[in-house]
Design a protein around this motif. Structure first.
Motif, short mmCIF file in Angstrom:
data_model
loop_
_atom_site.label_atom_id
_atom_site.label_comp_id
_atom_site.label_asym_id
_atom_site.label_seq_id
_atom_site.Cartn_x
_atom_site.Cartn_y
_atom_site.Cartn_z
N GLY A 87 57.11 31.69 46.67
CA GLY A 87 55.63 31.79 46.27
C GLY A 87 54.71 32.79 47.06
N ILE A 88 53.86 33.34 46.03
CA ILE A 88 52.78 34.35 46.53
C ILE A 88 51.46 33.73 46.35
CG2 ILE A 88 51.71 36.51 45.92
CD1 ILE A 88 54.22 37.34 44.79
N ALA A 89 50.79 33.63 47.50
CA ALA A 89 49.45 32.81 47.57
C ALA A 89 48.27 33.71 47.96
CB ALA A 89 49.60 31.53 48.53
N LEU A 90 47.15 33.63 47.24
CA LEU A 90 46.12 34.36 47.53
C LEU A 90 44.87 33.29 47.45
CD1 LEU A 90 46.73 37.04 44.55
CD2 LEU A 90 47.34 37.41 47.24
N LEU A 91 44.09 33.73 48.49
CA LEU A 91 42.69 32.98 48.50
C LEU A 91 41.67 34.10 48.22
CD1 LEU A 91 41.24 30.54 49.75
CD2 LEU A 91 41.09 31.49 51.98
N ALA A 92 40.77 33.67 47.14
CA ALA A 92 39.78 34.58 46.85
C ALA A 92 38.62 33.89 46.75
CB ALA A 92 40.29 34.99 45.27
N LYS A 93 37.65 34.66 47.37
CA LYS A 93 36.06 34.16 47.32
C LYS A 93 35.37 34.29 45.99
CE LYS A 93 35.75 35.02 52.36
NZ LYS A 93 35.05 35.96 53.18
N GLY A 94 34.57 33.27 45.59
CA GLY A 94 33.72 33.22 44.35
C GLY A 94 32.64 34.09 44.68
N PHE A 95 32.07 34.34 43.52
CA PHE A 95 30.61 35.14 43.58
C PHE A 95 29.61 33.71 43.72
CE2 PHE A 95 32.73 38.17 40.89
CZ PHE A 95 32.31 39.12 41.60
N GLU A 96 28.68 34.13 44.75
CA GLU A 96 27.39 33.34 44.94
C GLU A 96 26.36 33.90 44.05
OE1 GLU A 96 24.61 31.52 48.35
OE2 GLU A 96 26.52 32.43 48.98
N GLN A 97 25.94 33.18 43.31
CA GLN A 97 24.98 33.63 42.21
C GLN A 97 23.49 32.95 42.46
OE1 GLN A 97 26.32 32.75 38.08
NE2 GLN A 97 27.35 34.60 38.32
#
Length: 102
Positions: A87-97
């Protein structure tokens, strides 16, 4: 802030991965995550993709994700995931609008 977990999997032992998958929701539902996609045939729009499955999850924040990923229950079942798929796992932050009020 919402975080997204993107996992790309290459199957190496389908039986082991299927054992993981059969137990996944019993663990996942105890946490605040949402499973957004688990696709074994995503459309490749650009480039070469050498994986067999894409999984997309969201959590309300990184602490909620870490609570899931570090839980004894998940660590136990993840042994089959690691045996069953590379597996390749990524953690990405969302935009805070924030909307300006006028």
């Amino acid at each position: 802030m919402t975080v997204y977990v993107i996992v790309q999997l290459k199957m190496i032992d389908r039986a082991a991965y299927d054992r993981y998958q059969a137990r996944f929701f019993d663990v996942f539902k105890k946490f605040q995550g949402r499973l957004l996609s688990a696709d074994e045939k995503p459309a490749v729009l650009e480039g070469v993709w050498d994986r067999d499955k894409l999984v997309l999850m969201s959590f309300p924040d990184e602490a909620a994700f870490r609570a899931f990923a570090d839980s004894p229950e998940y660590l136990e079942i993840s042994k089959d995931r690691k045996a069953g798929a590379d597996g390749i796992a990524l953690l990405a932050k969302g935009f805070e609008q924030r909307l300006k009020q006028g």
